[in-house]
Design a protein around this motif. Structure first.
Motif, PDB file in Angstrom:
ATOM      1  N   GLN A   1       0.853  -1.182   0.000  1.00 46.34           N
ATOM      2  CA  GLN A   1       0.000   0.000   0.000  1.00 46.34           C
ATOM      3  C   GLN A   1       0.886   1.228   0.000  1.00 46.34           C
ATOM      4  N   LYS A   2       0.455   2.255  -0.716  1.00 48.72           N
ATOM      5  CA  LYS A   2       1.236   3.484  -0.784  1.00 48.72           C
ATOM      6  C   LYS A   2       1.221   4.186   0.574  1.00 48.72           C
ATOM      7  N   SER A   3       2.379   4.620   0.997  1.00 49.15           N
ATOM      8  CA  SER A   3       2.510   5.336   2.262  1.00 49.15           C
ATOM      9  C   SER A   3       2.266   6.814   2.034  1.00 49.15           C
ATOM     10  N   GLU A   4       1.610   7.431   2.967  1.00 52.43           N
ATOM     11  CA  GLU A   4       1.346   8.870   2.881  1.00 52.43           C
ATOM     12  C   GLU A   4       2.423   9.676   3.601  1.00 52.43           C
ATOM     13  N   THR A   5       3.310   8.989   4.339  1.00 53.57           N
ATOM     14  CA  THR A   5       4.351   9.698   5.081  1.00 53.57           C
ATOM     15  C   THR A   5       5.638   9.743   4.278  1.00 53.57           C
ATOM     16  N   ARG A   6       6.476  10.691   4.604  1.00 56.45           N
ATOM     17  CA  ARG A   6       7.767  10.848   3.933  1.00 56.45           C
ATOM     18  C   ARG A   6       8.882  10.576   4.924  1.00 56.45           C
ATOM     19  N   GLY A   7       9.922   9.900   4.451  1.00 59.93           N
ATOM     20  CA  GLY A   7      11.095   9.657   5.282  1.00 59.93           C
ATOM     21  C   GLY A   7      11.988  10.881   5.327  1.00 59.93           C
ATOM     22  N   ARG A   8      12.961  10.859   6.235  1.00 62.08           N
ATOM     23  CA  ARG A   8      13.874  11.988   6.378  1.00 62.08           C
ATOM     24  C   ARG A   8      15.243  11.730   5.776  1.00 62.08           C
ATOM     25  N   LEU A   9      15.560  10.473   5.446  1.00 59.99           N
ATOM     26  CA  LEU A   9      16.881  10.168   4.902  1.00 59.99           C
ATOM     27  C   LEU A   9      17.032  10.706   3.484  1.00 59.99           C
ATOM     28  N   LYS A  10      18.160  11.320   3.224  1.00 57.24           N
ATOM     29  CA  LYS A  10      18.454  11.790   1.875  1.00 57.24           C
ATOM     30  C   LYS A  10      19.249  10.730   1.126  1.00 57.24           C
ATOM     31  N   MET A  11      19.793   9.779   1.856  1.00 56.37           N
ATOM     32  CA  MET A  11      20.541   8.673   1.252  1.00 56.37           C
ATOM     33  C   MET A  11      20.434   7.457   2.165  1.00 56.37           C
ATOM     34  N   ILE A  12      20.601   6.290   1.582  1.00 56.17           N
ATOM     35  CA  ILE A  12      20.569   5.069   2.389  1.00 56.17           C
ATOM     36  C   ILE A  12      21.897   4.980   3.153  1.00 56.17           C
ATOM     37  N   PRO A  13      21.863   4.583   4.413  1.00 53.91           N
ATOM     38  CA  PRO A  13      23.124   4.491   5.167  1.00 53.91           C
ATOM     39  C   PRO A  13      23.965   3.315   4.689  1.00 53.91           C
ATOM     40  N   ASP A  14      25.256   3.395   4.965  1.00 51.33           N
ATOM     41  CA  ASP A  14      26.097   2.228   4.782  1.00 51.33           C
ATOM     42  C   ASP A  14      25.663   1.207   5.828  1.00 51.33           C
ATOM     43  N   LEU A  15      25.962  -0.054   5.560  1.00 50.04           N
ATOM     44  CA  LEU A  15      25.547  -1.147   6.433  1.00 50.04           C
ATOM     45  C   LEU A  15      26.779  -1.891   6.923  1.00 50.04           C
ATOM     46  N   PHE A  16      26.885  -2.026   8.237  1.00 47.55           N
ATOM     47  CA  PHE A  16      27.968  -2.805   8.842  1.00 47.55           C
ATOM     48  C   PHE A  16      27.329  -4.007   9.524  1.00 47.55           C
ATOM     49  N   ILE A  17      27.651  -5.197   9.044  1.00 43.33           N
ATOM     50  CA  ILE A  17      27.106  -6.437   9.601  1.00 43.33           C
ATOM     51  C   ILE A  17      28.219  -7.168  10.333  1.00 43.33           C
ATOM     52  N   GLU A  18      27.956  -7.456  11.606  1.00 37.97           N
ATOM     53  CA  GLU A  18      28.883  -8.270  12.397  1.00 37.97           C
ATOM     54  C   GLU A  18      28.160  -9.582  12.651  1.00 37.97           C
ATOM     55  N   ILE A  19      28.713 -10.677  12.135  1.00 39.65           N
ATOM     56  CA  ILE A  19      28.025 -11.970  12.176  1.00 39.65           C
ATOM     57  C   ILE A  19      28.833 -12.982  12.991  1.00 39.65           C
ATOM     58  N   ASP A  20      28.159 -13.613  13.906  1.00 41.73           N
ATOM     59  CA  ASP A  20      28.723 -14.595  14.836  1.00 41.73           C
ATOM     60  C   ASP A  20      28.697 -15.968  14.163  1.00 41.73           C
ATOM     61  N   SER A  21      29.870 -16.556  13.940  1.00 46.48           N
ATOM     62  CA  SER A  21      29.933 -17.892  13.353  1.00 46.48           C
ATOM     63  C   SER A  21      30.494 -18.906  14.353  1.00 46.48           C
ATOM     64  N   SER A  22      30.157 -18.710  15.629  1.00 49.05           N
ATOM     65  CA  SER A  22      30.631 -19.611  16.685  1.00 49.05           C
ATOM     66  C   SER A  22      29.861 -20.926  16.660  1.00 49.05           C
ATOM     67  N   GLY A  23      30.323 -21.870  17.431  1.00 51.46           N
ATOM     68  CA  GLY A  23      29.672 -23.177  17.502  1.00 51.46           C
ATOM     69  C   GLY A  23      28.244 -23.121  18.000  1.00 51.46           C
ATOM     70  N   SER A  24      27.943 -22.193  18.905  1.00 54.31           N
ATOM     71  CA  SER A  24      26.582 -22.109  19.445  1.00 54.31           C
ATOM     72  C   SER A  24      25.576 -21.620  18.407  1.00 54.31           C
ATOM     73  N   MET A  25      26.052 -21.029  17.312  1.00 58.34           N
ATOM     74  CA  MET A  25      25.148 -20.577  16.250  1.00 58.34           C
ATOM     75  C   MET A  25      24.677 -21.764  15.393  1.00 58.34           C
ATOM     76  N   SER A  26      25.258 -22.910  15.559  1.00 58.91           N
ATOM     77  CA  SER A  26      24.924 -24.151  14.847  1.00 58.91           C
ATOM     78  C   SER A  26      24.670 -23.946  13.361  1.00 58.91           C
ATOM     79  N   TRP A  27      25.222 -24.877  12.569  1.00 55.68           N
ATOM     80  CA  TRP A  27      25.071 -24.802  11.123  1.00 55.68           C
ATOM     81  C   TRP A  27      25.123 -26.206  10.552  1.00 55.68           C
TER      82      TRP A  27
END
Length: 169
Positions: free
Chosen positions: A30-56
């Motif tokens: 559905q179309k939103s009637e509100t406007r966001g404030r960001l003029k650009m998308i932020p950079d993204l920093f992902i920190e990912i846990d690959s320890s044994g407790s994360m199971s894979w």
């Protein structure tokens, strides 16, 4: 939501293999009637846990038995693709026990990002505090930071103390 209203989580839970039109679910947008404030998308920093407790267990036929790391990989890649497609850059720190760290500096190259995300150390859970602070300071753009972990973190207090001491929040 994914691109065009695709419901990523229900689609993956239903069969583990998203097949467009067959095992995927879409939400009517559905179309939103509100406007966001960001003029650009932020950079993204992902920190990912690959320890044994994360199971894979990536070869398990049952998608619910593949583990938390499998879900974190899917979420990280989805977020990275969204950021890149909208003009952002993505940085990765994949970590486990002491010394088990794979880093990818801010980039829009999805192949490099995937290589960093897909490493599975299966060790302990120690956040690389120094490397984390360095990565956060490497961009002058707005930044969205995402920690993907089960939060069984051995150096939790050190990480919190450093974040508070340096105004990282």
């Amino acid at each position: 939501l994914g691109k065009g209203g695709l419901e990523l989580v229900p689609s993956m839970k239903s069969s583990g293999k998203p097949i467009p039109g067959l095992t995927t679910y879409k939400r009517k947008m559905q179309k939103s009637e509100t406007r966001g404030r960001l003029k650009m998308i932020p950079d993204l920093f992902i920190e990912i846990d690959s320890s044994g407790s994360m199971s894979w267990d990536p070869w398990n036929d049952n998608p619910n038995a593949r583990g938390d790391f499998d879900k974190a990989i899917l979420a990280a890649e989805g977020a990275a693709l969204y950021a890149i497609e909208n003009g952002g850059r993505v940085a990765i720190i994949n970590f486990s026990g002491n010394g088990n760290v794979t880093k990818q500096d801010y980039s829009d190259d999805i192949d490099s990002i995937e290589k960093a995300v897909m490493v599975n150390y299966h060790g302990g859970t120690v956040i690389p505090v120094k490397e984390t602070k360095e990565m956060i300071k490497k961009t002058n753009n707005p930044l969205l930071t995402c920690l993907m972990s089960d939060c069984e973190i051995a150096n939790y207090q050190e990480a919190c103390d450093e974040a508070l001491a340096h105004g990282i929040n």
